[in-house]
Design an enzyme around this catalytic site. Sequence first.
Site, PDB file in Angstrom:
ATOM      1  N   HIS A  19     -19.462   9.246   1.903  1.00 15.71           N
ATOM      2  CA  HIS A  19     -19.380  10.673   0.119  1.00 15.71           C
ATOM      3  C   HIS A  19     -20.891  10.062   0.221  1.00 15.71           C
ATOM      4  CE1 HIS A  19     -17.736  12.148  -2.460  1.00 15.71           C
ATOM      5  NE2 HIS A  19     -18.470  11.375  -3.137  1.00 15.71           N
ATOM      6  N   CYS A  69     -17.963   8.324  -8.211  1.00 14.71           N
ATOM      7  CA  CYS A  69     -18.412   8.690  -7.198  1.00 14.71           C
ATOM      8  C   CYS A  69     -19.193   9.617  -9.259  1.00 14.71           C
ATOM      9  CB  CYS A  69     -18.827   9.826  -7.141  1.00 14.71           C
ATOM     10  SG  CYS A  69     -19.959  10.670  -6.441  1.00 14.71           S
ATOM     11  N   HIS A 104     -23.880  13.645  -0.429  1.00 15.36           N
ATOM     12  CA  HIS A 104     -24.636  13.558  -1.498  1.00 15.36           C
ATOM     13  C   HIS A 104     -25.685  13.865  -1.214  1.00 15.36           C
ATOM     14  CE1 HIS A 104     -21.680  14.505  -4.101  1.00 15.36           C
ATOM     15  NE2 HIS A 104     -21.223  12.894  -4.096  1.00 15.36           N
ATOM     16  N   ASP A 162       1.123  -1.240  -0.136  1.00 17.28           N
ATOM     17  CA  ASP A 162      -0.034  -0.073   0.219  1.00 17.28           C
ATOM     18  C   ASP A 162       1.168   1.472  -0.040  1.00 17.28           C
ATOM     19  OD1 ASP A 162      -3.071   0.727   1.722  1.00 17.28           O
ATOM     20  OD2 ASP A 162      -1.621   1.937   1.098  1.00 17.28           O
ATOM     21  N   ASP A 203      -3.340   2.091  -5.701  1.00 15.76           N
ATOM     22  CA  ASP A 203      -2.196   2.331  -4.813  1.00 15.76           C
ATOM     23  C   ASP A 203      -1.650   1.009  -3.779  1.00 15.76           C
ATOM     24  OD1 ASP A 203      -3.961   2.938  -2.864  1.00 15.76           O
ATOM     25  OD2 ASP A 203      -2.174   4.007  -1.378  1.00 15.76           O
ATOM     26  N   GLU A 204      -2.716  -0.320  -4.045  1.00 17.23           N
ATOM     27  CA  GLU A 204      -2.998  -1.230  -3.169  1.00 17.23           C
ATOM     28  C   GLU A 204      -3.287  -2.452  -4.020  1.00 17.23           C
ATOM     29  OE1 GLU A 204      -6.171  -2.240  -0.120  1.00 17.23           O
ATOM     30  OE2 GLU A 204      -6.396  -0.009  -1.374  1.00 17.23           O
ATOM     31  N   CYS A 229     -19.437  13.653  -8.135  1.00 16.77           N
ATOM     32  CA  CYS A 229     -18.636  14.829  -8.432  1.00 16.77           C
ATOM     33  C   CYS A 229     -17.600  14.370  -8.559  1.00 16.77           C
ATOM     34  CB  CYS A 229     -18.607  15.211  -7.250  1.00 16.77           C
ATOM     35  SG  CYS A 229     -18.143  13.917  -5.692  1.00 16.77           S
TER      36      CYS A 229
HETATM   37  P1  TTP Z   1      -5.200   4.764   1.402  1.00 19.44           P
HETATM   38  O1  TTP Z   1      -4.217   4.066   1.097  1.00 19.44           O
HETATM   39  O2  TTP Z   1      -6.474   4.899   1.880  1.00 19.44           O
HETATM   40  O3  TTP Z   1      -4.545   6.113   1.547  1.00 19.44           O
HETATM   41  P2  TTP Z   1      -3.034   6.866   1.369  1.00 19.44           P
HETATM   42  O4  TTP Z   1      -2.590   6.172   0.237  1.00 19.44           O
HETATM   43  O5  TTP Z   1      -3.467   8.260   1.079  1.00 19.44           O
HETATM   44  O6  TTP Z   1      -2.640   6.867   2.840  1.00 19.44           O
HETATM   45  P3  TTP Z   1      -1.769   5.699   4.046  1.00 19.44           P
HETATM   46  O7  TTP Z   1      -1.872   4.725   2.533  1.00 19.44           O
HETATM   47  O8  TTP Z   1       0.003   6.035   3.894  1.00 19.44           O
HETATM   48  O9  TTP Z   1      -2.595   5.760   5.215  1.00 19.44           O
HETATM   49  O10 TTP Z   1      -5.596   5.213  -0.081  1.00 19.44           O
HETATM   50  C1  TTP Z   1      -4.995   5.237  -1.543  1.00 19.44           C
HETATM   51  C2  TTP Z   1      -5.508   6.869  -2.781  1.00 19.44           C
HETATM   52  O11 TTP Z   1      -6.991   6.680  -2.340  1.00 19.44           O
HETATM   53  C3  TTP Z   1      -4.919   8.037  -1.679  1.00 19.44           C
HETATM   54  O12 TTP Z   1      -3.895   8.440  -1.993  1.00 19.44           O
HETATM   55  C4  TTP Z   1      -6.398   8.867  -1.924  1.00 19.44           C
HETATM   56  C5  TTP Z   1      -6.992   8.039  -2.543  1.00 19.44           C
HETATM   57  N1  TTP Z   1      -8.889   8.028  -1.818  1.00 19.44           N
HETATM   58  C6  TTP Z   1      -9.297   8.815  -2.084  1.00 19.44           C
HETATM   59  O13 TTP Z   1      -9.888   9.545  -3.008  1.00 19.44           O
HETATM   60  N2  TTP Z   1     -10.110   9.038  -0.925  1.00 19.44           N
HETATM   61  C7  TTP Z   1     -10.688   8.534   0.382  1.00 19.44           C
HETATM   62  O14 TTP Z   1     -11.860   8.406   0.736  1.00 19.44           O
HETATM   63  C8  TTP Z   1      -9.865   7.734   0.724  1.00 19.44           C
HETATM   64  C9  TTP Z   1      -9.580   6.677   2.132  1.00 19.44           C
HETATM   65  C10 TTP Z   1      -8.710   7.372  -0.354  1.00 19.44           C
HETATM   66 MG    MG Z   2      -2.065   4.180   1.058  1.00 19.29          MG
END
Ligand code: TTP
Ligand code: MG
Length: 677
Positions: free
Chosen positions: A610, A592, A614, A111, A202-203, A595
């Site tokens: 979220h 979404c 709305h 992640d 990102d995961e 938006c």
């Molecule tokens: P996350 O992995 O939850 O958050 P992060 O990478 O910013 O931080 P960390 O993992 O270090 O805690 O989410 C990944 C990306 O997804 C985040 O950078 C932005 C997006 N995201 C949203 O757009 N809305 C949200 O509500 C969340 C939780 C994440």
């Molecule tokens: Mg992350």
Amino acid sequence: MERSDGECASSSENPRPWQSYHTVYTNAKAGMDGVDKEKVQKVVYEMSKGSKYFENEERKEAFIRQKIEHMRARCAKLTSLVISHYQKVADKRILELEATRDLSRSWLHVDMDAFYAAVETLSNPSLKGKPMAVGTMSMICTANYEARRFGVRAAMPGFIARKLCPELIFVPTNFTKYTYYSDLTRKVFCKYDPNFMAASLDEAYLDITEVCRERGISGIEIAEELRTSVYEEAGLTCSAGVAPNRLLAKVCSDINKPNGQFVLPNDRMAVMTFISSLPIRKIGGIGKVTEHILRDVFGINTCEEMLQKGSLLCAVFSHSTADFFLSVGLGLGSTNTPQARFRKSISSERTFSVTEDKALLYRKLAEIAEMLSADMQKEGLRGRTLTLKLKTASFEVRTRAVTLQKYISSSEDILKHASVLLKAELPVSLRLIGLRVTQFNEDKVRAPSDPTQKTLTNFMTSGHASKKIVGDQNSLGSDINDDCLIDDKETSVSLDVSETNNYEFGDPVCDNSLPDLNDENCSFSNKISEVEKIHENEVSPLLEGNSLVLRQEEGSCCDGVEEVDKDTTPDNKVGTSSNQKDQFIWLDDYKCSLCGTEMPPSFIEERQEHSDFHLAERLQKEESGSDLRILTHMERCVRTQRDHSASHRKRKKQKLFEKEGTHIPIDMFFAKRNRNF
Ligand code: TTP
Ligand code: MG
């Protein structure tokens, strides 16, 4: 909002009502350990009190309290004979589940750290070390770790974040950049597991069993090497967790965030020790409501306590839900890689410089059809719903779909039908064309008895092209596609860098989510009735949001715990309806449609919050509208004059939001009644 004391907290009864006000904003994410939680609660409470959002939270809270009372009453009625029966049921089930334990595989969950924020900092190093958030005053997508120290976090409205951290720097989102960097990280993941499962940009989940074996190195070493490699390739840090299954790997990756890792050995004792004190909330699929119910009804706080209270869980919940809880108590999770055949759709899209040259557009279409066909043939897929996606010069996204009588996969067939869809849109100036095929023939083989599939398909397309426009907040009702409706929890990742193919897999996280969320029969039929409602009555999607609340009030539980109405006689079971989530507002189960905010399915709570925004906005607007109708003529005249001068300012503000790619000012959700006029 959650009240741990179970009492109604009006400020006259309770001088510090915010102490019992818990929304997703007050729920800690990584990097928020030292946060002054009460301060955050107070700010969030004060900024939202009196708004429609707040009222909706109160309604939800009242529903949960009622649900808890109901379940407590049911538990109290269980006789010792019944409990001992269910103890036997639970013991037997625990043994059966234990027998399925597979410690032969090693999963790595990776992640990225503060992903969007980190990418933005990479392109603007002056942001380094300063509290910053990616998003707008309406909604924050994420915040860097400096900002998190103030309690600022993802999914929080920006104006609340600014209150918490006046120095906060806002950076607008840039998804092209995030997909570009995501792609770089995925190239690294591929080296360790070519079949890795992306859960969001990102995961990802990687089965590292083979690479560990081939290279004779441990999971610890692989995790270190992979993280270094990601940093070298993308300049970004990430965190990793290694465990015998995906559920635990995800929990592990959060333990040493940011830029850290945690490895849980493939050893039963190690797993059980790890699980014994693990708070249930850490488990993907256990959200605020489930946590609340398990804690307040059953006294369950840790995963291990799931096993201790197994008899009650088996007595009160459906088989599948009880199984899920018991599996969590045993630290079990998925260890297999879902095969490509579980894919529900396959797509390909292309971004190019804006053009309205018809010949050029058809050429692009032919190329995309070619790419898509090649991918389909590689996978042996044939499908019969073809969707054309267009992004116009003004960034409006349109889709047109057709469902055919026969299954297709050749580029000629795809192009023939896609051309008909495109023709209906011409003349048009475009910057992106995409094609997607769904409804594979093997789906038909696998689920011949699903009667709803047919109904839905009929409804959506009836064999004719159906037009859907996305990007306009009023168009959501017509923008639902069958992918959003079937409960397949797909994560559609759009790699927006000029030319890409998108593959969509079942969301691995949802493999581990509450089983009743996957109860296709139940949720599917709900979804259909919603779609039909939209179709027939032209009700707007936000009204659907409203019905979400109503459904909850009618007896389903907010984050999907399926309770079974069991008599005191063990075999007498009547299933109640499972909760209908708000999936339908998420385009491609990702974005979404109101938006444009992108949020993967794994962000269950954030997505709930979220859509509640709305809903609240809708209610706020409706209330303003109905109040307007009862104004006297005189008042209307005065208002018209005032509105006229205000409209200029409004237009300016609207423009600003459009620039930011956001259509709805979410801060409006929090407008207090007396501030409406
Ligand atoms: P996350 O992995 O939850 O958050 P992060 O990478 O910013 O931080 P960390 O993992 O270090 O805690 O989410 C990944 C990306 O997804 C985040 O950078 C932005 C997006 N995201 C949203 O757009 N809305 C949200 O509500 C969340 C939780 C994440
Ligand atoms: Mg992350």
